[in-house]
Design an enzyme around this catalytic site. Structure first.
Site, PDB file in Angstrom:
ATOM      1  N   LYS B  57       3.906   5.291  -5.190  1.00  0.00           N
ATOM      2  CA  LYS B  57       3.456   5.381  -3.795  1.00  0.00           C
ATOM      3  C   LYS B  57       4.479   4.719  -2.863  1.00  0.00           C
ATOM      4  CE  LYS B  57      -1.388   5.534  -5.183  1.00  0.00           C
ATOM      5  NZ  LYS B  57      -2.613   4.752  -5.459  1.00  0.00           N
ATOM      6  N   GLN B 101      -5.400  -0.524  -5.000  1.00  0.00           N
ATOM      7  CA  GLN B 101      -5.247   0.180  -6.280  1.00  0.00           C
ATOM      8  C   GLN B 101      -6.394  -0.155  -7.227  1.00  0.00           C
ATOM      9  OE1 GLN B 101      -2.862   2.523  -7.013  1.00  0.00           O
ATOM     10  NE2 GLN B 101      -3.998   2.824  -8.919  1.00  0.00           N
ATOM     11  N   ASP B 124      -7.518   6.298   1.406  1.00  0.00           N
ATOM     12  CA  ASP B 124      -7.953   6.849   0.121  1.00  0.00           C
ATOM     13  C   ASP B 124      -9.196   7.726   0.306  1.00  0.00           C
ATOM     14  OD1 ASP B 124      -6.449   6.533  -2.160  1.00  0.00           O
ATOM     15  OD2 ASP B 124      -7.106   4.486  -2.545  1.00  0.00           O
TER      16      ASP B 124
END
Lengths: 236, 236
Positions: B57, B101, B124
């Site tokens: 990422k 994460q 997200d």
């Protein structure tokens, strides 16, 4: 062949059982805490169907001892005033649930109004936060929309196992089709959603163990050319 | 028979195109407003797979000119401190998106942490409010989870029409299976969700026009006993 025979679910009898269970709970609540649950039902305008739904809800409240708090607003009420009324109900300690009867008149933004209902009073379960939690594994919404919950309750109280069954939901409205799909998934059914864009819906519906018809149209679900011999179309 | 031949989608090439489009957008933003988008990536502990995802990422950010704001926390960080860091990123004007994460260590409540991310920075798209809006007709989430969005984007950019197709999603995780189901429904596919509780998943998968395999297990999707003559199992 006997396991293919249709059983008619007696919804009225099951509803009566549920109502008497709720009446007992309400009585216990009021004896123990001196409080009765209060449901605010907000209706805008004079749509005949909405009035009839609202009357049924108010009558059902009376039957089980829930206090119904009525808010009837004229067709031309402004969005601002409607939201103001919702805010007032949000802070009213005698009101534990708020239902805003849909549809609202065209000049009012439904999404905006529904989002203003306090999450903990969103008994319709239509707030995106409640729908999101209904959808997500490991999360539980504060409230589940009533028609989908009723469908699943009818199945369960009729002794029908949902887990592992092929379920087909016809329709994907925010009010029934979508939430019933999410509920059936949580109950471990294998779910297919059939809608206006589906090609040959009959062939999919025919394979289902459980069919939830959630479109406002009669005869949407039919079994194409039923076989007069086996009656359950396996020979087609 | 030619329309049954498999076409391999070149994901890497499509990704490269998308990255160069984003790079152009980012350049334009920074030239016009003197601002570059900032993405905060929060990682807790030293899981190898998480580190590798996070590095990818961060690398992707660098490639397109997005500023990456790194937060690396030790495995034993307290839930309170992690939430405090999220709050700090919520108010940081240089941060426009926050990724925490997953999975988090067992002593931390994932749900609690994710719900603390400011809705408008929930890139997200895992906040129940965003999932709820993704599910609902007529609503749009601020962000759509990236893997599901990627699946749909790959199909679209490969010239595959989703509308009216039979789609089967294998798996119903909050991260891929569920949101991709919701997305495909919005794209007017007829969607079936197959999962660990599904009986005879092969027979359902075999009927699909589009299959999204969203379980962390290779060879989960196979076509049972393929016919050596027609190759596409229609004769089975």
């Amino acid at each position: 062949m006997s396991d293919h025979k249709a059983t008619v679910i007696d919804g009225k009898a099951i509803a009566q059982t549920i109502r008497s269970e709720i009446a007992t709970e309400v009585r216990r609540l009021s004896e123990t805490y001196g409080k009765v649950p209060g449901l605010a039902v907000v209706i805008v305008g004079n749509r005949k169907d909405s009035e009839s739904y609202v009357n049924m809800k108010r009558k059902a409240c009376a039957e089980v001892g829930i206090k119904s708090v009525d808010t009837n607003l004229p067709e031309d009420v402004s969005e601002t005033e409607l939201i103001c009324r919702v805010h007032y109900l949000n802070v009213n300690p005698d009101v534990h649930g708020i239902l805003v009867q849909l549809p609202l008149p065209k000049h009012i933004n439904e999404e905006k109004v529904l989002t203003e209902i306090a999450l903990e009073k969103d008994v319709d379960g239509f707030h995106p936060m409640n729908i999101g939690k209904l959808a997500m594994k490991g999360r539980e919404p504060l409230f589940v929309p009533c028609t989908p919950k009723g469908c699943v309750e009818l199945l369960k109280r009729s002794g029908i196992t949902i887990k592992g069954k092929k379920a087909v939901v016809v329709g994907r409205s925010n009010i029934v089709g979508l939430p019933v799909t999410l509920l059936l998934l949580k109950e471990d059914a294998t779910v297919t959603v059939v809608h206006s864009g589906t090609k040959e819906p009959e062939s999919i519906i025919r394979e289902a163990d459980i069919i939830i018809a959630a479109v406002g149209q009669a005869m949407m679900v039919t079994i194409a050319s039923p076989c007069p011999y086996c009656l359950h179309n396996e020979c087609n």
